[in-house]
Enzyme design. Structure first.
Site, mmCIF file in Angstrom:
data_model
loop_
_atom_site.group_PDB
_atom_site.id
_atom_site.type_symbol
_atom_site.label_atom_id
_atom_site.label_comp_id
_atom_site.label_asym_id
_atom_site.label_seq_id
_atom_site.Cartn_x
_atom_site.Cartn_y
_atom_site.Cartn_z
ATOM 1 N N THR A 69 0.720 -1.313 0.008
ATOM 2 C CA THR A 69 -0.021 -0.136 0.148
ATOM 3 C C THR A 69 0.888 1.324 0.085
ATOM 4 O O THR A 69 0.556 2.222 -0.738
ATOM 5 C CB THR A 69 -0.925 0.044 1.278
ATOM 6 O OG1 THR A 69 -1.918 -0.996 1.088
ATOM 7 C CG2 THR A 69 -1.885 1.393 1.278
ATOM 8 N N ASN A 148 -5.546 -9.927 -7.579
ATOM 9 C CA ASN A 148 -5.651 -10.702 -6.340
ATOM 10 C C ASN A 148 -6.761 -11.205 -6.372
ATOM 11 O O ASN A 148 -6.950 -12.164 -5.339
ATOM 12 C CB ASN A 148 -5.290 -9.513 -5.165
ATOM 13 C CG ASN A 148 -6.128 -8.356 -5.398
ATOM 14 O OD1 ASN A 148 -6.227 -7.764 -6.442
ATOM 15 N ND2 ASN A 148 -6.944 -7.919 -4.291
ATOM 16 N N GLN A 176 1.182 -9.738 -6.094
ATOM 17 C CA GLN A 176 0.600 -11.227 -6.211
ATOM 18 C C GLN A 176 1.647 -12.161 -7.110
ATOM 19 O O GLN A 176 1.532 -13.086 -7.106
ATOM 20 C CB GLN A 176 -0.755 -11.410 -6.805
ATOM 21 C CG GLN A 176 -1.821 -10.577 -5.975
ATOM 22 C CD GLN A 176 -2.150 -11.567 -4.472
ATOM 23 O OE1 GLN A 176 -1.668 -12.664 -4.583
ATOM 24 N NE2 GLN A 176 -2.773 -10.791 -3.831
ATOM 25 N N SER A 196 5.655 -7.392 -2.240
ATOM 26 C CA SER A 196 5.607 -7.540 -0.516
ATOM 27 C C SER A 196 6.012 -8.737 -0.213
ATOM 28 O O SER A 196 6.010 -9.729 -0.639
ATOM 29 C CB SER A 196 3.907 -7.074 -0.396
ATOM 30 O OG SER A 196 3.578 -7.342 0.875
ATOM 31 N N HIS A 198 4.826 -10.212 2.710
ATOM 32 C CA HIS A 198 3.781 -11.188 3.502
ATOM 33 C C HIS A 198 2.956 -12.004 2.592
ATOM 34 O O HIS A 198 2.341 -12.862 2.962
ATOM 35 C CB HIS A 198 2.962 -10.684 4.339
ATOM 36 C CG HIS A 198 1.754 -9.650 3.759
ATOM 37 N ND1 HIS A 198 0.420 -10.253 4.142
ATOM 38 C CD2 HIS A 198 1.605 -8.421 3.081
ATOM 39 C CE1 HIS A 198 -0.336 -9.207 3.223
ATOM 40 N NE2 HIS A 198 0.359 -8.415 2.995
ATOM 41 N N THR A 234 14.037 5.343 9.926
ATOM 42 C CA THR A 234 15.026 4.306 10.164
ATOM 43 C C THR A 234 14.706 2.817 9.662
ATOM 44 O O THR A 234 13.385 2.314 9.673
ATOM 45 C CB THR A 234 14.963 4.351 11.791
ATOM 46 O OG1 THR A 234 15.191 5.465 12.411
ATOM 47 C CG2 THR A 234 16.186 3.266 12.255
ATOM 48 N N CYS A 322 -22.456 -9.034 0.472
ATOM 49 C CA CYS A 322 -22.969 -9.260 1.697
ATOM 50 C C CYS A 322 -21.798 -9.280 2.838
ATOM 51 O O CYS A 322 -21.837 -8.916 4.097
ATOM 52 C CB CYS A 322 -23.714 -10.466 2.120
ATOM 53 S SG CYS A 322 -25.033 -10.646 1.161
HETATM 54 S S1 FES Z 1 -25.702 -8.751 3.835
HETATM 55 FE FE1 FES Z 1 -26.726 -9.330 2.237
HETATM 56 S S2 FES Z 1 -28.378 -10.201 3.135
HETATM 57 FE FE2 FES Z 1 -27.292 -9.817 4.686
#
Ligand code: FES
Lengths: 380, 149
Positions: A69, A148, A176, A196, A198, A234, A322
C-alpha cells in the site's frame, strides 16, 4: 485448519521464523557511523543486492517500504506531484487493488485526471486500450501484474513496450506475482514495481519499490533522507533481512513450485466445475497465477459458503456484497462484466507452499454438498 | 463476528422450505446487497376465534445473517396470533439472535418486511380489512421493491 486464503496473506516460512531472532539482534541504525551501524548498513546493502537480482534490477533501484500500500501510494502520488508540469493524466486499470484506486481517486481531488481501462470477461486489459487512452498529458500508466481476486495475469510486457516508446512511466503492482512467476523489469520495460513480503511467506510490515534510475519521483515521507532520500524512516533491518531471505528461497524453487501449484489449480477447477452444477470459473484458465482459482455458483451467496467451509475448518474468501464492509459487490467481478447477482455467489480459493493435494481433495469433497444445502434453502 | 445463536440458526435453520397452498406469501428482495427472501404462512383460528400463524416456512438466498433472521422470525411468529406476530420488530429479532453486527441489521428488516407482506397477502386474499399501518408498510415495501428491479 486448511488454509486456502494465501492471496490475502501467507503463513511465515518456518525457516524465516528460525532466523528471526538473529535478524532482530542486528538492532543498530543503518545510518549510524559506529561499527555496529556500519555492520547493519552492510547487511542492508547485501540484502538489497540479493533481492534486486530477482527482478533484474540494479540494487540502487530498490527501496524498502512498510507495505505494498505504501509503495503504491508513493508511486501514484510521487509521480503525479513530481511530473505535474509535464501533465496531469494517469492511466490505471479498473481492477487494481484499492490502494491504487483510492490513491487515484484522491489525486482527482488534487486536479489530476484518471482513466480507468476496462478489462474483458477474463479480467485482461487490452494493451491497445492503454495505447488509445494515452494523451499528451499522460505521465503514468499503472497496471497490476496479476489480479488478487481472480488471478488473471495482465499483458504487462506489451503495455511496458507502449509506455517505453512514448516515454511514459510504467508502474506495475506485482504484489501477487513476485516470488511466484518470473519478473524482469528490463525485458518488461517496467519503470516502477511494487512487491510485498507477506504474500511470499515473509513477515508483514515490509515491502519494496523498484524505481528505475533517472525516474522523477517525489517521496511520500520526508525526513532523515533514508533509502536514497526516497523513503525517510529508520530502516527496519530485521524485516528487510527476512524479506530478502524469503525472496531467495522462493526464487530457488520458483519453477518447481509454480508447476506444482498449476497442477493443483487445474485439478481443483476441473473437479469443481464437474461436480457442482451451475458453477463457473472467474478469471482465465491459462493466463493466471498458479495459486488462485475464483469460482461463482448460481443462486448461492458467498458469505454463507465461506461460513459453512469455515465450520469445517477450511478458510477461503468471497467477493459477495454481503461480506464487504460497504455491501457492494467486488469491483473486479463487476469489471469482468458480471451482474451484481452473478457476483453474489463467488468464492476465492488461493493456495501455496504448504497446500497439499489431500487438502484440495477435501475441499472438492465437501463443497458440492455445501452448495447443494444452501441451494435447498433458496427460493430459486 | 456472529453470535452463537446466529450461527446455530444459520447451521440448523428452522422451518425452511415451502408450504403447499399457503394462505399468504411474502416475497422481498434486498436493495442493499441483492438477497431474496420468501415467507409462506398458513392461518388457523384459535379457541377465541382469532387468526393464528399455524405454520410458517421460509426460503432465503442470502448471507448467514439473512438465513438466521428468516429462521428466527418463523420461530417467533409460529403459533402466535396474527396481531401478536405483527408486533415482532427489529429489536425483538436482534435480541433473540443474541445480537447482530451493525452492518447486518438490514437483513433483519428484510425478514420483518417479508412477514408483513405475507400477512398483507393473506388479508387481501381473504377479503379482510387490512390495518392502516400494514397498508402503509406494504406501500413502502412495494416502492422499495420497484426500485430494486
Ligand atoms: S448482508 Fe446481504 S442479506 Fe445479509
Amino acid at each position: 485448519m486448511i488454509y486456502l486464503d494465501y492471496a490475502s496473506t501467507t503463513p511465515i516460512d518456518p525457516i524465516i521464523i528460525k532466523h528471526l531472532s538473529s535478524y532482530f539482534s542486528n538492532f543498530a541504525n543503518t545510518s549510524s557511523l559506529h561499527q555496529s551501524g556500519q555492520k547493519a548498513k552492510k547487511i542492508l546493502e547485501k540484502n538489497r543486492k540479493n533481492i534486486a537480482k530477482f527482478i533484474k534490477a540494479d540494487p540502487s533501484e530498490i527501496i524498502f517500504t512498510s507495505s505494498a500500500t505504501e509503495s503504491n501510494n508513493t508511486v501514484l502520488k510521487g509521480i503525479a506531484f513530481a511530473n505535474k508540469n509535464k501533465g496531469n493524466h494517469i492511466i490505471i486499470s479498473s481492477i487494481e487493488h484499492d490502494c491504487i484506486l483510492n490513491s487515484a481517486d484522491w489525486l482527482k481531488t488534487q486536479g489530476f485526471k484518471i482513466t480507468k481501462i476496462p478489462v474483458d470477461k477474463f479480467g485482461r486489459v487490452n494493451p491497445s486500450d492503454v495505447k488509445k487512452s494515452i494523451t499528451k498529458k499522460t505521465i503514468l500508466v499503472s497496471i497490476m501484474h496479476a489480479n488478487n481476486e481472480i488471478g488473471t495475469i495482465e499483458p504487462i510486457e506489451e503495455i511496458g513496450k507502449i509506455c517505453c516508446k512514448l516515454n511514459i512511466y510504467f508502474h506495475t503492482d506485482a504484489s501477487q506475482t513476485f516470488g511466484k512467476i518470473p519478473i524482469n523489469v528490463k525485458k518488461m520495460n517496467i519503470d516502477l514495481l511494487t512487491a510485498s513480503s507477506h504474500k511470499v511467506y515473509g513477515p508483514k510490515g515490509i515491502a519494496l519499490l523498484y524505481i528505475k534510475k533517472g525516474t522523477n519521483i517525489t517521496p511520500l515521507l520526508h525526513g532523515g533522507g533514508h533509502e536514497n532520500t526516497l523513503r525517510s524512516s529508520t530502516v527496519n533491518l530485521p524485516l528487510v533481512s527476512a524479506f530478502a531471505k524469503t525472496a531467495t528461497i522462493r526464487h530457488s524453487e520458483l519453477v518447481s513450485e509454480s508447476q506444482r501449484l498449476f497442477k493443483l489449480r487445474h485439478h481443483l477447477i476441473k473437479n469443481i466445475l464437474k461436480k457442482i452444477p451451475n458453477s463457473h470459473l472467474n478469471g482465465h484458465l491459462k493466463f493466471s497465477l498458479p495459486n488462485i482459482a475464483s469460482f461463482r455458483f448460481d443462486n448461492v451467496e458467498g458469505e454463507s459458503i465461506l461460513l459453512k467451509l469455515d465450520q469445517l475448518g477450511i478458510a477461503v474468501s468471497t467477493g459477495s456484497a454481503c461480506s464487504s464492509n460497504n455491501l457492494k459487490p467486488s469491483h473486479v467481478l463487476l469489471a469482468c462484466g458480471l451482474k451484481p447477482s452473478q457476483t453474489h455467489g463467488s468464492i476465492r480459493i488461493s493456495f501455496g507452499r504448504w497446500t497439499t493435494k489431500k487438502e484440495i481433495n477435501y475441499l472438492i469433497k465437501v463443497l458440492p454438498k455445501i452448495i447443494k444445502d444452501l441451494r435447498r434453502l433458496s427460493p430459486f | 463476528m456472529y453470535s452463537k445463536k446466529v450461527l446455530d440458526h444459520f447451521q440448523n435453520p428452522r422451518n425452511r422450505g415451502q408450504i403447499k397452498n399457503p394462505d399468504g406469501i411474502g416475497k422481498v428482495g434486498n436493495i442493499v446487497c441483492g438477497d431474496v427472501m420468501y415467507l409462506y404462512i398458513k392461518i388457523a383460528k384459535n379457541k377465541k376465534n382469532q387468526p393464528i400463524i399455524k405454520d410458517i416456512k421460509f426460503q432465503t438466498l442470502g448471507c448467514a445473517a439473512a438465513i438466521a433472521n428468516s429462521s428466527i422470525i418463523t420461530e417467533l411468529a409460529k403459533n402466535k396470533t396474527v396481531n401478536q406476530a405483527l408486533k415482532i420488530n427489529k429489536s425483538t429479532i436482534v435480541k433473540s439472535l443474541g445480537g447482530l453486527p451493525p452492518i447486518k441489521i438490514h437483513c433483519s428488516l428484510l425478514a420483518i418486511d417479508a412477514f408483513a407482506q405475507a400477512v398483507y397477502d393473506y388479508l387481501s386474499k381473504s377479503n379482510q380489512k387490512i390495518p392502516e399501518k400494514l397498508i402503509k408498510i406494504h406501500q413502502r415495501i412495494e416502492k422499495e421493491q420497484s426500485l430494486n428491479l
